[in-house]
Scaffold this motif. Sequence first.
Motif, PDB file in Angstrom:
ATOM      1  N   ASP A  51       0.830  -1.207   0.000  1.00  0.00           N
ATOM      2  CA  ASP A  51       0.000   0.000   0.000  1.00  0.00           C
ATOM      3  C   ASP A  51       0.864   1.255   0.000  1.00  0.00           C
ATOM      4  O   ASP A  51       0.574   2.222  -0.710  1.00  0.00           O
ATOM      5  CB  ASP A  51      -0.921  -0.008   1.224  1.00  0.00           C
ATOM      6  N   ALA A  52       1.947   1.243   0.789  1.00  0.00           N
ATOM      7  CA  ALA A  52       2.844   2.403   0.843  1.00  0.00           C
ATOM      8  C   ALA A  52       3.525   2.636  -0.504  1.00  0.00           C
ATOM      9  O   ALA A  52       3.668   3.788  -0.955  1.00  0.00           O
ATOM     10  CB  ALA A  52       3.890   2.218   1.939  1.00  0.00           C
ATOM     11  N   SER A  54       2.327   1.836  -3.429  1.00  0.00           N
ATOM     12  CA  SER A  54       1.310   2.321  -4.349  1.00  0.00           C
ATOM     13  C   SER A  54       0.994   3.792  -4.114  1.00  0.00           C
ATOM     14  O   SER A  54       0.905   4.585  -5.066  1.00  0.00           O
ATOM     15  CB  SER A  54       0.037   1.478  -4.195  1.00  0.00           C
ATOM     16  N   LYS A  55       0.834   4.180  -2.852  1.00  0.00           N
ATOM     17  CA  LYS A  55       0.490   5.572  -2.532  1.00  0.00           C
ATOM     18  C   LYS A  55       1.569   6.544  -2.973  1.00  0.00           C
ATOM     19  O   LYS A  55       1.272   7.697  -3.314  1.00  0.00           O
ATOM     20  CB  LYS A  55       0.241   5.700  -1.030  1.00  0.00           C
ATOM     21  N   GLN A  56       2.813   6.106  -2.967  1.00  0.00           N
ATOM     22  CA  GLN A  56       3.910   6.989  -3.367  1.00  0.00           C
ATOM     23  C   GLN A  56       4.319   6.781  -4.818  1.00  0.00           C
ATOM     24  O   GLN A  56       5.335   7.314  -5.260  1.00  0.00           O
ATOM     25  CB  GLN A  56       5.101   6.788  -2.432  1.00  0.00           C
ATOM     26  N   SER A  57       3.518   6.012  -5.543  1.00  0.00           N
ATOM     27  CA  SER A  57       3.766   5.752  -6.970  1.00  0.00           C
ATOM     28  C   SER A  57       5.182   5.223  -7.219  1.00  0.00           C
ATOM     29  O   SER A  57       5.848   5.620  -8.179  1.00  0.00           O
ATOM     30  CB  SER A  57       3.526   7.035  -7.783  1.00  0.00           C
TER      31      SER A  57
END
Length: 343
Positions: A51-52, A54-57
């Motif tokens: 998730d981390a 993904s959130k930071q691309s």
Amino acid sequence: MSATGHVLALNTGSSSLKYGLYRVDGDRCEALLTGQTDGPADADPLAGIVDALSKQSLPSPDAIGHRIVHGGPRVRKHARIDEAMMTHLDEARAFAPLHVPPAVDMVKRCKERFPDLPQVACFDTAFHASMPLVAKTLPLPADLREGGIERYGFHGLSYESIVRQLGDGIPSRVVIAHLGNGASLCAVRDGRSVDTTMGLTPTGGIVMGTRPGDLDPGVLLYLMRERGYDAERLEKLVDREAGLKGLSGGTSDMRKLHAMDNEASKLAQDVFVHVARKQIAAMVASLGGIDLLVFTGGIGENDAVTRDAILAGLQWIGDVPSRVMVTEEDEQIARHTWHLTPT
């Protein structure tokens, strides 16, 4: 193997997980994301890491590297994880029951979540495989020694990282003090381990946060005979109840010990310093002298009070140059993993 890739480095502890996503280009290693998760054993820390990312691309990893504290007697080199390696890791649980089982479980979780990614085991024992026979041999009968009972040494990834940072200019005789909740010392000659304080398991050596370090084996026999301790109770004692925690009556955190003002906390600090001094001197003896003393690890890097106290008791050696250096265990995991990952 392509020149550049992204490696997820996982450093699994008994109750926490340090992680980092690194871009590796040859021998260069750049951290894109680092963090630590703490929580119940039944939680899935990988979900939070994904998730981390993904959130930071951030890019998905191309490979996963694991810090494995102990590979047992048959595995002393960093290596790709396959079915044969999983068998060795399961066997190694007996040598480090506090550290290896959660790391092996993490390997299995990664296989389920990232079934197509290569995984690499990076062993803390690998750096010490160069130790001479006289340093690795424990004074036991041959049949026991032949079964793999010897001095293995640990914190190898940390020591590797210090040697790498010192580079071609590394002095011939270096003592590295990795001081933290887990603590050990290593005598390094010309970049190679020739002696260390930990033994068969990460319990031996100098005083640690919750581990006693070297302990008269007669103490354990006494507890078995007179107090009725069995193996499980002894394991709990030497892994979770001793060391600074046992001496202070409650805390293994050196920062809290500094802030406390009572006899127990002072004794804990004094014993830690006293034992560290003695074992540094032992490493100097193994090297026949010393050209540099390096402090690293959580206490070694951040606790000037403890460092100064240790150094104050070593003045008899003469002018010993010392340095504080940041350990880069996870970067070492990333480098080894990418170097062992095929195209």
